[in-house]
Design a protein around this motif. Structure first.
Motif, short mmCIF file in Angstrom:
data_model
loop_
_atom_site.label_atom_id
_atom_site.label_comp_id
_atom_site.label_asym_id
_atom_site.label_seq_id
_atom_site.Cartn_x
_atom_site.Cartn_y
_atom_site.Cartn_z
N THR A 160 0.99 -1.22 -0.03
CA THR A 160 0.06 0.08 0.11
C THR A 160 0.91 1.29 0.01
O THR A 160 1.54 1.51 0.88
CB THR A 160 -0.76 0.03 1.39
OG1 THR A 160 -1.93 -1.19 1.33
CG2 THR A 160 -1.72 1.26 1.16
N LEU A 161 0.75 1.97 -1.06
CA LEU A 161 1.96 3.03 -1.19
C LEU A 161 1.12 4.33 -1.27
O LEU A 161 0.28 4.53 -2.01
CB LEU A 161 2.58 2.95 -2.82
CG LEU A 161 3.40 4.11 -2.93
CD1 LEU A 161 4.65 4.25 -1.88
CD2 LEU A 161 4.22 4.03 -4.32
N GLU A 162 1.39 5.09 -0.17
CA GLU A 162 1.10 6.54 -0.10
C GLU A 162 2.17 7.64 -0.04
O GLU A 162 3.18 7.15 0.62
CB GLU A 162 0.13 6.60 1.42
CG GLU A 162 -0.29 7.83 1.80
CD GLU A 162 -0.86 7.96 3.18
OE1 GLU A 162 -1.48 8.93 3.52
OE2 GLU A 162 -1.05 6.87 3.74
N VAL A 163 1.71 8.42 -1.07
CA VAL A 163 2.64 9.60 -1.21
C VAL A 163 1.84 10.63 -0.55
O VAL A 163 0.69 11.12 -0.90
CB VAL A 163 3.03 9.80 -2.45
CG1 VAL A 163 3.85 11.20 -2.69
CG2 VAL A 163 3.76 8.71 -3.09
N ARG A 164 2.50 11.31 0.42
CA ARG A 164 1.88 12.78 1.07
C ARG A 164 2.89 14.03 0.68
O ARG A 164 4.08 13.72 0.52
CB ARG A 164 1.96 12.48 2.75
CG ARG A 164 0.76 11.73 3.13
CD ARG A 164 0.72 11.66 4.58
NE ARG A 164 -0.36 11.14 5.08
CZ ARG A 164 -1.45 11.43 5.18
NH1 ARG A 164 -1.76 12.87 5.07
NH2 ARG A 164 -2.86 10.87 5.66
N ALA A 165 2.15 14.86 0.55
CA ALA A 165 2.69 16.41 0.35
C ALA A 165 1.98 17.35 0.53
O ALA A 165 0.64 17.02 0.74
CB ALA A 165 3.08 16.35 -1.20
N ASP A 166 2.49 18.33 0.81
CA ASP A 166 1.50 19.86 1.09
C ASP A 166 1.24 20.47 -0.11
O ASP A 166 0.63 21.68 -0.04
CB ASP A 166 2.21 20.65 2.19
CG ASP A 166 3.46 21.20 1.83
OD1 ASP A 166 4.05 20.71 0.68
OD2 ASP A 166 4.12 22.01 2.63
N ASP A 208 -1.23 3.92 -4.29
CA ASP A 208 -2.69 3.94 -3.83
C ASP A 208 -3.37 4.94 -3.29
O ASP A 208 -4.49 5.26 -3.43
CB ASP A 208 -2.65 2.73 -2.75
CG ASP A 208 -2.33 1.37 -3.09
OD1 ASP A 208 -2.82 0.54 -3.91
OD2 ASP A 208 -1.16 0.76 -2.79
N VAL A 209 -2.46 5.79 -2.78
CA VAL A 209 -3.12 7.19 -1.98
C VAL A 209 -1.94 8.34 -2.31
O VAL A 209 -0.97 8.23 -2.27
CB VAL A 209 -3.14 6.86 -0.69
CG1 VAL A 209 -3.86 8.08 0.13
CG2 VAL A 209 -4.06 5.60 -0.11
N CYS A 210 -2.60 9.37 -2.94
CA CYS A 210 -1.74 10.59 -3.03
C CYS A 210 -2.63 11.38 -2.09
O CYS A 210 -3.61 11.93 -2.50
CB CYS A 210 -2.14 11.04 -4.40
SG CYS A 210 -1.16 9.87 -5.62
N ALA A 211 -1.89 11.81 -0.80
CA ALA A 211 -2.73 12.59 0.12
C ALA A 211 -2.11 13.84 0.64
O ALA A 211 -1.00 13.92 0.43
CB ALA A 211 -2.65 11.78 1.26
N HIS A 212 -3.17 14.97 0.58
CA HIS A 212 -2.63 16.35 1.16
C HIS A 212 -2.27 16.11 2.49
O HIS A 212 -3.12 15.91 3.14
CB HIS A 212 -3.74 17.29 0.64
CG HIS A 212 -3.48 18.83 0.98
ND1 HIS A 212 -3.82 19.38 2.06
CD2 HIS A 212 -2.34 19.56 0.43
CE1 HIS A 212 -3.27 20.45 2.09
NE2 HIS A 212 -2.46 20.56 1.30
N SER A 213 -1.20 16.64 2.93
CA SER A 213 -0.91 16.74 4.23
C SER A 213 -0.66 18.29 4.62
O SER A 213 0.36 18.91 4.29
CB SER A 213 0.59 16.19 4.55
OG SER A 213 0.79 16.15 5.91
N PRO A 214 -1.54 19.07 5.17
CA PRO A 214 -1.58 20.39 5.56
C PRO A 214 -0.09 20.71 6.42
O PRO A 214 0.31 19.89 6.91
CB PRO A 214 -2.76 20.60 6.51
CG PRO A 214 -3.50 19.44 6.69
CD PRO A 214 -2.67 18.18 5.89
N GLY A 215 0.27 21.96 6.10
CA GLY A 215 1.59 22.43 6.77
C GLY A 215 1.89 22.13 8.07
O GLY A 215 2.89 21.35 8.35
#
Length: 179
Positions: free
Chosen positions: A83-89, A126-133
C-alpha cells in the motif's frame, strides 16, 4: 494473495520542497526507515527554467521532490504489492502524480518522469494525500536544510532512520528530456 487483499507493507513517502532544496522521509508500517535531502542545482534550474531561491519555482520543486523520492526508494514499492501512500503539502504536485500529467513546461516534464517510473513498476500509488502545513513538519524540516538562515536539525522521529544525501541530478537523470 495476501498482498492483493491489503496484507502487504504500508509504505509512506512524505516529501516537501522549498526554493533551495527538498526533502523526504520513508516510513514502512509506521516505522521511519530512511530520509533524504537535496539541494537544488543548476541542472535542475536549466531543465525547469527556474531560479534557485525564487518562489516562482515552488510547483516544480514540489513535483521534483516526489519524483526523486519515488526513485530513491524504488526497491520498497516497485516489485511487490504494497500500500503505497505519497503525502505532500502541494495539491498541484499530488495531482501530477495521480493523473500523470501537469500543465506547463516543468510539470509536463515531471509528469512524464513519474509516468516512466510508475510504468516500470507493478502497481501505482494507492493514495496521494494532502498533508496540511502543520501536519507536515518532518518533510518541511528536511526540505529547508539548504535554505539560507535556516538552522537544520534532523527531526527526532528520524534519528534511527538511514539518512541519504541525494546529491545533484545529472542531465541523464531526466529520461524524458532531450538535451
Amino acid at each position: 494473495l495476501q498482498a492483493h487483499r491489503g496484507g502487504g507493507a504500508k509504505v509512506l513517502i512524505c516529501s516537501d520542497a522549498c526554493p533551495w532544496g527538498f526533502g523526504a522521509a520513508l516510513f514502512i508500517d509506521g516505522v521511519a526507515i530512511s530520509c533524504s535531502t537535496a539541494e537544488l542545482d543548476t541542472i535542475d534550474c536549466d531543465i525547469f527554467h527556474q531560479t534557485i531561491g525564487d518562489p516562482a519555482g515552488q510547483q516544480a520543486w514540489e513535483a521534483l521532490a516526489i519524483v526523486v523520492s519515488l526513485r530513491l526508494w524504488l526497491p520498497y514499492w516497485r516489485n511487490s504489492r504494497v500500500t503505497l501512500e505519497v503525502r505532500a503539502d502541494n495539491i498541484t504536485a499530488l495531482t501530477m502524480l495521480a493523473a500523470f500529467k501537469g500543465s506547463g513546461h516543468s510539470l509536463g516534464i515531471l509528469a512524464r518522469e513519474v509516468a516512466l517510473d510508475i510504468g516500470c513498476g507493478i502497481f501505482r500509488p494507492d493514495v496521494c494525500a494532502h498533508s496540511p502545513g502543520v501536519a507536515h513538519k518532518v518533510a518541511d524540516a528536511l526540505s529547508r536544510r539548504y535554505a539560507p538562515a535556516f538552522v537544520y536539525e534532523l527531526p527526532t522521529c528520524l534519528t534511527a532512520a538511514l539518512e541519504i544525501s541525494v546529491g545533484p541530478r545529472e542531465a541523464a537523470y531526466y529520461r524524458s528530456v532531450e538535451l
